[in-house]
Design a protein around this motif. Structure first.
Motif, PDB file in Angstrom:
ATOM      1  N   GLY A  23     -10.401  -8.831   0.768  1.00 12.85           N
ATOM      2  CA  GLY A  23     -10.153  -7.685  -0.086  1.00 12.85           C
ATOM      3  C   GLY A  23      -8.780  -7.651  -0.716  1.00 12.85           C
ATOM      4  O   GLY A  23      -8.591  -7.068  -1.779  1.00 12.85           O
ATOM      5  N   LEU A  24      -7.783  -8.285  -0.097  1.00  9.02           N
ATOM      6  CA  LEU A  24      -6.425  -8.229  -0.627  1.00  9.02           C
ATOM      7  C   LEU A  24      -6.201  -9.185  -1.789  1.00  9.02           C
ATOM      8  O   LEU A  24      -5.388  -8.924  -2.668  1.00  9.02           O
ATOM      9  CB  LEU A  24      -5.410  -8.536   0.481  1.00  9.02           C
ATOM     10  CG  LEU A  24      -5.061  -7.385   1.424  1.00  9.02           C
ATOM     11  CD1 LEU A  24      -4.133  -7.876   2.526  1.00  9.02           C
ATOM     12  CD2 LEU A  24      -4.437  -6.227   0.667  1.00  9.02           C
ATOM     13  N   SER A  26      -8.027 -11.678  -4.799  1.00  7.67           N
ATOM     14  CA  SER A  26      -9.252 -12.022  -5.519  1.00  7.67           C
ATOM     15  C   SER A  26      -9.460 -13.530  -5.518  1.00  7.67           C
ATOM     16  O   SER A  26      -8.536 -14.305  -5.239  1.00  7.67           O
ATOM     17  CB  SER A  26      -9.173 -11.523  -6.963  1.00  7.67           C
ATOM     18  OG  SER A  26      -8.199 -12.264  -7.689  1.00  7.67           O
ATOM     19  N   CYS A  50       1.034  -8.850  -2.513  1.00  8.93           N
ATOM     20  CA  CYS A  50      -0.252  -8.401  -3.051  1.00  8.93           C
ATOM     21  C   CYS A  50      -0.120  -7.017  -3.674  1.00  8.93           C
ATOM     22  O   CYS A  50       0.250  -6.051  -3.000  1.00  8.93           O
ATOM     23  CB  CYS A  50      -1.305  -8.352  -1.942  1.00  8.93           C
ATOM     24  SG  CYS A  50      -1.620  -9.936  -1.145  1.00  8.93           S
ATOM     25  N   LEU A  52      -1.804  -3.610  -5.298  1.00  7.10           N
ATOM     26  CA  LEU A  52      -2.901  -2.884  -4.656  1.00  7.10           C
ATOM     27  C   LEU A  52      -3.656  -1.915  -5.551  1.00  7.10           C
ATOM     28  O   LEU A  52      -4.681  -1.369  -5.121  1.00  7.10           O
ATOM     29  CB  LEU A  52      -2.348  -2.110  -3.445  1.00  7.10           C
ATOM     30  CG  LEU A  52      -1.633  -2.944  -2.381  1.00  7.10           C
ATOM     31  CD1 LEU A  52      -0.974  -2.040  -1.358  1.00  7.10           C
ATOM     32  CD2 LEU A  52      -2.600  -3.906  -1.717  1.00  7.10           C
ATOM     33  N   GLU A  55      -8.418  -4.146  -8.657  1.00 12.69           N
ATOM     34  CA  GLU A  55      -9.191  -5.097  -7.860  1.00 12.69           C
ATOM     35  C   GLU A  55      -8.666  -6.512  -8.007  1.00 12.69           C
ATOM     36  O   GLU A  55      -8.615  -7.281  -7.048  1.00 12.69           O
ATOM     37  CB  GLU A  55     -10.668  -5.029  -8.293  1.00 12.69           C
ATOM     38  CG  GLU A  55     -11.593  -5.854  -7.416  1.00 12.69           C
ATOM     39  CD  GLU A  55     -13.051  -5.620  -7.748  1.00 12.69           C
ATOM     40  OE1 GLU A  55     -13.802  -6.600  -7.797  1.00 12.69           O
ATOM     41  OE2 GLU A  55     -13.426  -4.455  -7.970  1.00 12.69           O
ATOM     42  N   SER A 265      -3.085   2.645  -4.051  1.00 13.00           N
ATOM     43  CA  SER A 265      -3.997   1.571  -3.652  1.00 13.00           C
ATOM     44  C   SER A 265      -5.440   2.000  -3.852  1.00 13.00           C
ATOM     45  O   SER A 265      -5.775   3.192  -3.739  1.00 13.00           O
ATOM     46  CB  SER A 265      -3.774   1.210  -2.174  1.00 13.00           C
ATOM     47  OG  SER A 265      -4.689   0.228  -1.732  1.00 13.00           O
ATOM     48  N   THR A 266      -6.294   1.009  -4.125  1.00 17.10           N
ATOM     49  CA  THR A 266      -7.720   1.265  -4.090  1.00 17.10           C
ATOM     50  C   THR A 266      -8.139   1.427  -2.626  1.00 17.10           C
ATOM     51  O   THR A 266      -7.491   0.883  -1.722  1.00 17.10           O
ATOM     52  CB  THR A 266      -8.511   0.110  -4.705  1.00 17.10           C
ATOM     53  OG1 THR A 266      -8.361  -1.054  -3.871  1.00 17.10           O
ATOM     54  CG2 THR A 266      -8.024  -0.223  -6.112  1.00 17.10           C
ATOM     55  N   LYS A 269      -8.697  -2.083  -0.955  1.00 21.70           N
ATOM     56  CA  LYS A 269      -7.500  -2.848  -0.608  1.00 21.70           C
ATOM     57  C   LYS A 269      -6.744  -2.197   0.544  1.00 21.70           C
ATOM     58  O   LYS A 269      -6.165  -2.887   1.385  1.00 21.70           O
ATOM     59  CB  LYS A 269      -6.600  -3.007  -1.834  1.00 21.70           C
ATOM     60  CG  LYS A 269      -7.145  -4.021  -2.840  1.00 21.70           C
ATOM     61  CD  LYS A 269      -6.089  -4.468  -3.819  1.00 21.70           C
ATOM     62  CE  LYS A 269      -6.596  -5.631  -4.674  1.00 21.70           C
ATOM     63  NZ  LYS A 269      -5.567  -6.145  -5.593  1.00 21.70           N
ATOM     64  N   MET A 273      -5.901  -4.132   3.939  1.00 21.38           N
ATOM     65  CA  MET A 273      -4.527  -4.143   4.445  1.00 21.38           C
ATOM     66  C   MET A 273      -4.480  -3.644   5.889  1.00 21.38           C
ATOM     67  O   MET A 273      -3.830  -4.242   6.753  1.00 21.38           O
ATOM     68  CB  MET A 273      -3.653  -3.263   3.556  1.00 21.38           C
ATOM     69  CG  MET A 273      -2.202  -3.160   3.987  1.00 21.38           C
ATOM     70  SD  MET A 273      -1.360  -1.699   3.319  1.00 21.38           S
ATOM     71  CE  MET A 273      -2.016  -0.428   4.431  1.00 21.38           C
TER      72      MET A 273
END
Length: 318
Positions: A23-24, A26, A50, A52, A55, A265-266, A269, A273
């Motif tokens: 998820g962190l 792509s 990364c 956040l 995507e 952040s999404t 993510k 995290m």
């Protein structure tokens, strides 16, 4: 002599694939990491930066090639091969086994910005250079240590304006402990950044001023320590960076919730995290965990949080 084994950056990146792609990072960003890794020296640690909010955002990479003069000596041929003018003084010192920082407390890292890098290139992009310092007792003298490192990396004494800027920063954060010095070579004017460690966010009030409340809203009550990156010249680098180091699972969970609620952040993510922070992923050759997060506070009001996974070369099984 460090007992952490040197490994190729490619091995460490590949060992972390399942953890990073959860998820962190792509798939497209991971492919760029894989393209850069063979162009780097052997290392004890690979770290990522990364973003956040979206995507698929650029992921930057940093490396630590070693912790002692003997191991760092192996990086000198690699630096000479790159022919970066900015790194020539440091390459010569590493070649002679005389890094310009106390190796008992300092760790050298280089950070690569991959956003504009052509992954078909046979050369890595020009990196930034950082030396970060662990806690020393008695404390390292900030002025003396920074002056020695400045001269070692840039082959010149600190200019008078930089000395004045350093003195001003120290006076604004008297409880701050030296945590690092960075030279951001890829950026315009190649600014320098001082890093200070504090135990309480309120110690940063004279530096952050009105931005302190933003930092406290996200981080208050969660950190075991914080490290602020302060530009020597705000016109060259109009931002502060605040690294947050967190120990407990409960604090990581609270941070993830605050990051989503405050728009940093999404949810996906933040969840990835949190998983990496609480449950490190271990393989035969690497340990993958979350080192810290960083809140960047730009002069124009823009703010963002970045997560910093680390991929540490693991000791061989006996």
């Amino acid at each position: 002599m460090t007992s952490i084994p040197l490994r190729s950056a490619s091995i460490l990146i590949n060992e972390a694939q399942s953890a990073l792609l959860s998820g962190l990072v792509s798939a497209s960003s991971y492919a760029r990491l894989q393209a850069l890794a063979p162009l780097l020296p052997k290392v004890i640690l690979v770290g990522l930066e990364c973003r956040l909010r979206e995507e698929d955002e650029p992921v930057d990479l940093w490396i630590c090639p070693g912790l002692d003069p003997q191991t760092l000596n192996a990086s000198a041929p690699w630096l000479h091969q790159q022919s970066w003018e900015e790194f020539a003084p440091l390459a010569a010192l590493l070649d002679s086994g005389s890094p310009p920082w106390p190796c008992a407390f300092g760790a050298w890292t280089t950070e690569f910005d991959l956003k504009a890098w052509d992954s078909r290139s046979v050369k890595p992009p020009l990196p930034s250079s950082f030396v970060t310092f662990s806690t020393a007792r008695p404390r390292l003298n900030i002025a003396d240590t920074v002056a020695a490192l400045w001269k070692g990396e840039r082959a010149q004494d600190m200019p008078p304006n930089a000395i004045k800027q350093l003195e001003a920063i120290i006076s604004q954060c008297p409880r701050g402990e030296l945590a690092g010095l960075g030279f951001l070579y890829p950026r315009p004017q190649q600014p320098a950044r001082l890093m200070l460690r504090v135990q309480d966010l309120s110690d940063l009030g004279h530096i952050l001023k009105e931005q302190l409340s933003t930092a406290q809203r996200l981080l208050e009550g969660l950190t075991s320590q914080a490290v602020i990156g302060i530009p020597f010249d705000f016109q060259q680098e109009a931002r502060y960076s605040l690294e947050a180091y967190i120990d407990s699972p409960a604090s990581w969970k609270e941070l993830a919730e605050r990051m989503v609620a405050q728009g940093y952040s999404t949810p996906a993510k933040a969840e990835a995290m949190l998983d990496l922070a609480i449950t490190p992923h271990c393989t035969e050759q690497a340990m993958i965990t979350l080192n810290h997060v960083k809140l960047a506070l730009h002069g124009d009001g823009f703010r963002e949080v970045k997560a910093y996974p680390s991929i540490l070369s693991a000791m061989p099984l006996m």
